[in-house]
Design a protein around this motif. Structure first.
Motif, PDB file in Angstrom:
ATOM      1  N   GLU A   1       0.860  -1.175   0.000  1.00 49.98           N
ATOM      2  CA  GLU A   1       0.000   0.000   0.000  1.00 49.98           C
ATOM      3  C   GLU A   1       0.899   1.228   0.000  1.00 49.98           C
ATOM      4  O   GLU A   1       1.700   1.449   0.902  1.00 49.98           O
ATOM      5  CB  GLU A   1      -0.904   0.011   1.230  1.00 49.98           C
ATOM      6  N   LEU A   2       0.787   2.048  -1.025  1.00 51.91           N
ATOM      7  CA  LEU A   2       1.673   3.195  -1.194  1.00 51.91           C
ATOM      8  C   LEU A   2       1.098   4.471  -0.617  1.00 51.91           C
ATOM      9  O   LEU A   2       1.821   5.446  -0.397  1.00 51.91           O
ATOM     10  CB  LEU A   2       1.985   3.398  -2.680  1.00 51.91           C
ATOM     11  N   GLY A   3      -0.182   4.498  -0.392  1.00 48.73           N
ATOM     12  CA  GLY A   3      -0.813   5.690   0.151  1.00 48.73           C
ATOM     13  C   GLY A   3      -2.318   5.556   0.074  1.00 48.73           C
ATOM     14  O   GLY A   3      -2.850   4.738  -0.678  1.00 48.73           O
ATOM     15  N   SER A   4      -2.999   6.362   0.893  1.00 46.90           N
ATOM     16  CA  SER A   4      -4.458   6.353   0.848  1.00 46.90           C
ATOM     17  C   SER A   4      -4.958   7.714   1.266  1.00 46.90           C
ATOM     18  O   SER A   4      -4.256   8.491   1.920  1.00 46.90           O
ATOM     19  CB  SER A   4      -5.028   5.268   1.764  1.00 46.90           C
ATOM     20  N   GLY A   5      -6.178   8.003   0.873  1.00 52.23           N
ATOM     21  CA  GLY A   5      -6.781   9.289   1.199  1.00 52.23           C
ATOM     22  C   GLY A   5      -8.283   9.181   1.185  1.00 52.23           C
ATOM     23  O   GLY A   5      -8.852   8.095   1.346  1.00 52.23           O
ATOM     24  N   GLY A   6      -8.938  10.311   0.952  1.00 54.17           N
ATOM     25  CA  GLY A   6     -10.379  10.335   0.996  1.00 54.17           C
ATOM     26  C   GLY A   6     -11.049   9.585  -0.133  1.00 54.17           C
ATOM     27  O   GLY A   6     -12.212   9.206  -0.026  1.00 54.17           O
ATOM     28  N   GLN A   7     -10.312   9.348  -1.236  1.00 56.29           N
ATOM     29  CA  GLN A   7     -10.918   8.701  -2.399  1.00 56.29           C
ATOM     30  C   GLN A   7     -10.663   7.205  -2.458  1.00 56.29           C
ATOM     31  O   GLN A   7     -11.498   6.452  -2.948  1.00 56.29           O
ATOM     32  CB  GLN A   7     -10.398   9.357  -3.686  1.00 56.29           C
ATOM     33  N   GLY A   8      -9.514   6.762  -1.977  1.00 54.42           N
ATOM     34  CA  GLY A   8      -9.201   5.346  -2.077  1.00 54.42           C
ATOM     35  C   GLY A   8      -7.778   5.057  -1.669  1.00 54.42           C
ATOM     36  O   GLY A   8      -7.134   5.858  -0.998  1.00 54.42           O
ATOM     37  N   THR A   9      -7.273   3.906  -2.125  1.00 56.94           N
ATOM     38  CA  THR A   9      -5.953   3.429  -1.739  1.00 56.94           C
ATOM     39  C   THR A   9      -5.142   3.102  -2.981  1.00 56.94           C
ATOM     40  O   THR A   9      -5.677   2.545  -3.951  1.00 56.94           O
ATOM     41  CB  THR A   9      -6.067   2.179  -0.849  1.00 56.94           C
ATOM     42  N   VAL A  10      -3.855   3.428  -2.950  1.00 57.60           N
ATOM     43  CA  VAL A  10      -2.963   3.176  -4.079  1.00 57.60           C
ATOM     44  C   VAL A  10      -2.036   2.023  -3.727  1.00 57.60           C
ATOM     45  O   VAL A  10      -1.432   1.999  -2.652  1.00 57.60           O
ATOM     46  CB  VAL A  10      -2.142   4.436  -4.419  1.00 57.60           C
ATOM     47  N   TYR A  11      -1.912   1.080  -4.656  1.00 59.01           N
ATOM     48  CA  TYR A  11      -1.094  -0.116  -4.442  1.00 59.01           C
ATOM     49  C   TYR A  11      -0.012  -0.222  -5.517  1.00 59.01           C
ATOM     50  O   TYR A  11      -0.224   0.149  -6.684  1.00 59.01           O
ATOM     51  CB  TYR A  11      -1.956  -1.379  -4.513  1.00 59.01           C
ATOM     52  N   ALA A  12       1.122  -0.773  -5.115  1.00 52.77           N
ATOM     53  CA  ALA A  12       2.155  -1.121  -6.087  1.00 52.77           C
ATOM     54  C   ALA A  12       1.693  -2.347  -6.874  1.00 52.77           C
ATOM     55  O   ALA A  12       0.893  -3.153  -6.389  1.00 52.77           O
ATOM     56  CB  ALA A  12       3.469  -1.421  -5.370  1.00 52.77           C
ATOM     57  N   LEU A  13       2.197  -2.479  -8.092  1.00 53.82           N
ATOM     58  CA  LEU A  13       1.892  -3.626  -8.935  1.00 53.82           C
ATOM     59  C   LEU A  13       3.171  -4.417  -9.194  1.00 53.82           C
ATOM     60  O   LEU A  13       4.271  -3.869  -9.105  1.00 53.82           O
ATOM     61  CB  LEU A  13       1.282  -3.178 -10.263  1.00 53.82           C
ATOM     62  N   PRO A  14       3.048  -5.697  -9.514  1.00 53.69           N
ATOM     63  CA  PRO A  14       4.249  -6.501  -9.774  1.00 53.69           C
ATOM     64  C   PRO A  14       5.098  -5.882 -10.879  1.00 53.69           C
ATOM     65  O   PRO A  14       4.588  -5.536 -11.950  1.00 53.69           O
ATOM     66  CB  PRO A  14       3.680  -7.859 -10.208  1.00 53.69           C
ATOM     67  N   GLU A  15       6.377  -5.719 -10.612  1.00 49.18           N
ATOM     68  CA  GLU A  15       7.253  -5.079 -11.581  1.00 49.18           C
ATOM     69  C   GLU A  15       7.357  -5.887 -12.870  1.00 49.18           C
ATOM     70  O   GLU A  15       7.549  -5.328 -13.950  1.00 49.18           O
ATOM     71  CB  GLU A  15       8.637  -4.874 -10.982  1.00 49.18           C
ATOM     72  N   SER A  16       7.219  -7.192 -12.769  1.00 50.24           N
ATOM     73  CA  SER A  16       7.338  -8.030 -13.969  1.00 50.24           C
ATOM     74  C   SER A  16       6.224  -7.771 -14.968  1.00 50.24           C
ATOM     75  O   SER A  16       6.398  -7.946 -16.169  1.00 50.24           O
ATOM     76  CB  SER A  16       7.339  -9.511 -13.569  1.00 50.24           C
ATOM     77  N   GLN A  17       5.046  -7.323 -14.451  1.00 49.51           N
ATOM     78  CA  GLN A  17       3.914  -7.085 -15.333  1.00 49.51           C
ATOM     79  C   GLN A  17       3.714  -5.606 -15.635  1.00 49.51           C
ATOM     80  O   GLN A  17       3.405  -5.227 -16.757  1.00 49.51           O
ATOM     81  CB  GLN A  17       2.635  -7.643 -14.701  1.00 49.51           C
ATOM     82  N   SER A  18       3.848  -4.767 -14.627  1.00 49.05           N
ATOM     83  CA  SER A  18       3.568  -3.332 -14.792  1.00 49.05           C
ATOM     84  C   SER A  18       4.674  -2.520 -14.135  1.00 49.05           C
ATOM     85  O   SER A  18       4.481  -1.943 -13.060  1.00 49.05           O
ATOM     86  CB  SER A  18       2.209  -2.993 -14.174  1.00 49.05           C
ATOM     87  N   PRO A  19       5.843  -2.457 -14.752  1.00 47.78           N
ATOM     88  CA  PRO A  19       6.974  -1.790 -14.111  1.00 47.78           C
ATOM     89  C   PRO A  19       6.793  -0.288 -13.955  1.00 47.78           C
ATOM     90  O   PRO A  19       7.509   0.328 -13.171  1.00 47.78           O
ATOM     91  CB  PRO A  19       8.140  -2.101 -15.056  1.00 47.78           C
ATOM     92  N   SER A  20       5.866   0.305 -14.673  1.00 49.87           N
ATOM     93  CA  SER A  20       5.716   1.760 -14.606  1.00 49.87           C
ATOM     94  C   SER A  20       4.314   2.187 -14.193  1.00 49.87           C
ATOM     95  O   SER A  20       3.917   3.323 -14.422  1.00 49.87           O
ATOM     96  CB  SER A  20       6.047   2.387 -15.962  1.00 49.87           C
ATOM     97  N   LEU A  21       3.537   1.263 -13.585  1.00 52.77           N
ATOM     98  CA  LEU A  21       2.164   1.577 -13.215  1.00 52.77           C
ATOM     99  C   LEU A  21       1.888   1.249 -11.755  1.00 52.77           C
ATOM    100  O   LEU A  21       2.567   0.427 -11.149  1.00 52.77           O
ATOM    101  CB  LEU A  21       1.181   0.783 -14.085  1.00 52.77           C
TER     102      LEU A  21
END
Length: 513
Positions: A15-35
């Motif tokens: 979990e990279l961060g969260s706020g009033g709208q939702g939560t941001v998660y890291a994705l597997p680098e092998s599949q989405s290295p820039s997302l």
């Protein structure tokens, strides 16, 4: 491109961060290295306009190659809608480039975090202590790039709306550059993915333009200019911009006057900012912004909370300027007394008088600084009790409206305490600089907690005391900010309690700050 399933993203990362709208998660680098993936909260999904979100995702593909390059370089832009069982759950977006992270010096720790502009809105002595050194030339170049980026957005039919130092980040690598996050909160041709909101102290006043308009963006840009040069989170006094020259100072006066019809456009702002040269006082020493890249060990796309690491142990008292002066004076005095020891009582009496005068000035200065700290502590204590009562009531879904009002008043009081802490000059006290840093951190995150709890209360008053609202993201954000504030208060109290009684002040509990 455009729509993917949640399962196709693979196992979610940290979990990279969260706020009033939702939560941001890291994705597997092998599949989405820039997302990264932003998952909306259940509350936000009920008011989400998926049609506007889909339209925002399509924006880059409707642009020329040059405009598309500039947009994606300036913003963490949404890329794909994410669905689960044919229901929209969130979206993927671009990872914030590494150059938009920064390193801070906090006691014995050097955390790497997202370079949110709010970090820059602090006094220069604080920026020096955390080794976030910027000069007025950097400020001018960064603001010119923000003006350029806003002009691009406006030309593409985009307005920021909730423009604040939380969703604007900066780079000190090479030329100063800006980058926008929370792009799904922007407006596209007057349409929004989610209802528009405003950050506390960055509201559009009457006459400042409709929220989410080009005029409101320009008004908030003027606030950013003023506060970046002033090193202050909430001032509206444009006098600090005199350092940028009379032309830019005059633009700020016009922009903040409340007359939207007389507000200078962003093109005018950018032109003046690029032509300006800092006006430095004779005694000012310019610090060059380092051009080498900032090294980070693990890039973090977004953070909802700027969390400092707590110090592992209390700091031992250091030898301050006043104590060094006292030591020198003591040596001189000892030599003098040894020389006259065999002389008359009259000379001995005169020596004692000299000794008293040597120490009285330093004692008075240190005592006055301790008194200033005690005054700040005294004014902050009642606020904590009010906040604690309000949060307890909200958790029980009782006296919600009154609690919201009390939390708003508490946030204003925290801002006053923060301003007072920023103004402390306590170099004659042991570990004075460290104590000041910890107070600033404590009040900054206490205010952020108050604001988060107030947002939580507003949702309770509008949506009722459902389980999802009672345990919503605003409450969690307030809890996290409160934890960070408590860590800073504990560190401050450990240091203060070593010296406060020496100057006639009681020891304090971190719970009463």
């Amino acid at each position: 491109m455009g729509r993917v399933t949640l399962a196709s993203l693979g196992p979610l990362g940290d979990e990279l961060g969260s706020g009033g709208q939702g939560t941001v998660y890291a994705l597997p680098e092998s599949q989405s290295p820039s997302l990264v993936y932003k998952a909306y909260s259940e509350e936000m999904l009920t008011v989400l306009d998926t049609g506007v979100l889909a339209a925002m995702i399509e924006v880059p593909f409707s642009l020329s190659a040059q405009d598309r390059h500039e947009l994606l370089a300036a913003a963490a832009w949404p890329r794909d809608i994410v669905t689960e069982n044919d229901r929209v759950r969130g979206f993927t977006m671009a990872l914030v480039p590494q150059r938009f992270h920064t390193t801070l010096k906090l006691l014995n720790d050097r955390p790497v975090r997202l370079g949110q502009a709010q970090l820059l809105l602090n006094p220069s002595d604080y920026l020096d202590r955390v080794e976030l050194r910027i000069d007025d030339q950097f400020r001018l170049e960064l603001l010119a790039d923000v003006a350029r980026t806003l002009r691009l957005f406006h030309r593409l039919g985009l307005t920021v709306g909730d423009m604040s130092p939380n969703n604007l980040i900066y780079s000190r690598t090479g030329k100063p550059r800006c980058h926008f996050i929370d792009c799904d909160a922007m407006q596209l041709n007057g349409r929004t993915v989610l209802p528009q909101v405003e950050t506390t102290d960055w509201e559009v006043p009457a006459g400042g333009g409709v929220l989410g308009s080009k005029v409101s963006d320009t008004y908030k840009f003027a606030l950013l200019c003023v506060r970046l040069f002033a090193g202050d989170q909430s001032t509206t006094d444009p006098s600090a911009l005199l350092r940028a020259g009379p032309g830019i100072h005059a633009l700020a006066i016009r922009a903040l006057s409340g007359d939207a019809g007389d507000s200078p456009g962003l093109g005018t702002w950018e032109k003046h900012l690029r032509a300006a040269r800092p006006i430095l006082p004779k005694e000012t020493v310019r610090v060059t912004v380092p051009s080498s890249p900032i090294r980070t060990t693990m890039p973090s796309p977004r953070t909802a909370v700027s969390r400092p690491s707590a110090a592992p142990a209390p700091v031992r008292p250091s030898l301050t300027r006043s104590r060094r002066r006292r030591l020198v004076k003591l040596v001189v005095l000892s030599l003098f007394l040894g020389y006259v020891a065999s002389h008359t009582n009259q000379i001995e009496s005169a020596s004692r008088h000299v000794a008293e005068s040597l120490f009285s000035d330093d004692d008075a200065a240190a005592r006055a600084q301790a008194d200033e700290i005690a005054a700040v502590l005294s004014s902050s204590a009642p606020v904590r009790d009010s906040v604690k009562s309000a949060v307890t009531n909200l958790a029980a879904c009782a006296n919600v409206k009154r609690s919201v009002t009390n939390l708003g008043a508490a946030s204003s009081a925290r801002q006053q305490s923060l301003t007072a802490a920023n103004g402390l000059q306590i170099t004659d006290l042991p570990n004075g600089a460290v104590m000041k840093d910890q107070l600033i951190l404590a009040f900054t995150h206490s205010k952020a907690a108050d604001d988060a709890y107030r947002s939580w209360g507003l949702k309770l008053s509008k949506q009722g005391c459902r389980k999802s609202t009672l345990n919503g993201p605003d409450r969690k954000r307030g809890d996290r900010e409160s934890i960070v504030s408590t860590e800073a208060k504990q560190q401050f109290a450990d240091l203060w309690n070593q010296i406060g009684p020496e100057y006639g002040h009681d020891q304090v509990s971190y719970q009463n700050i």
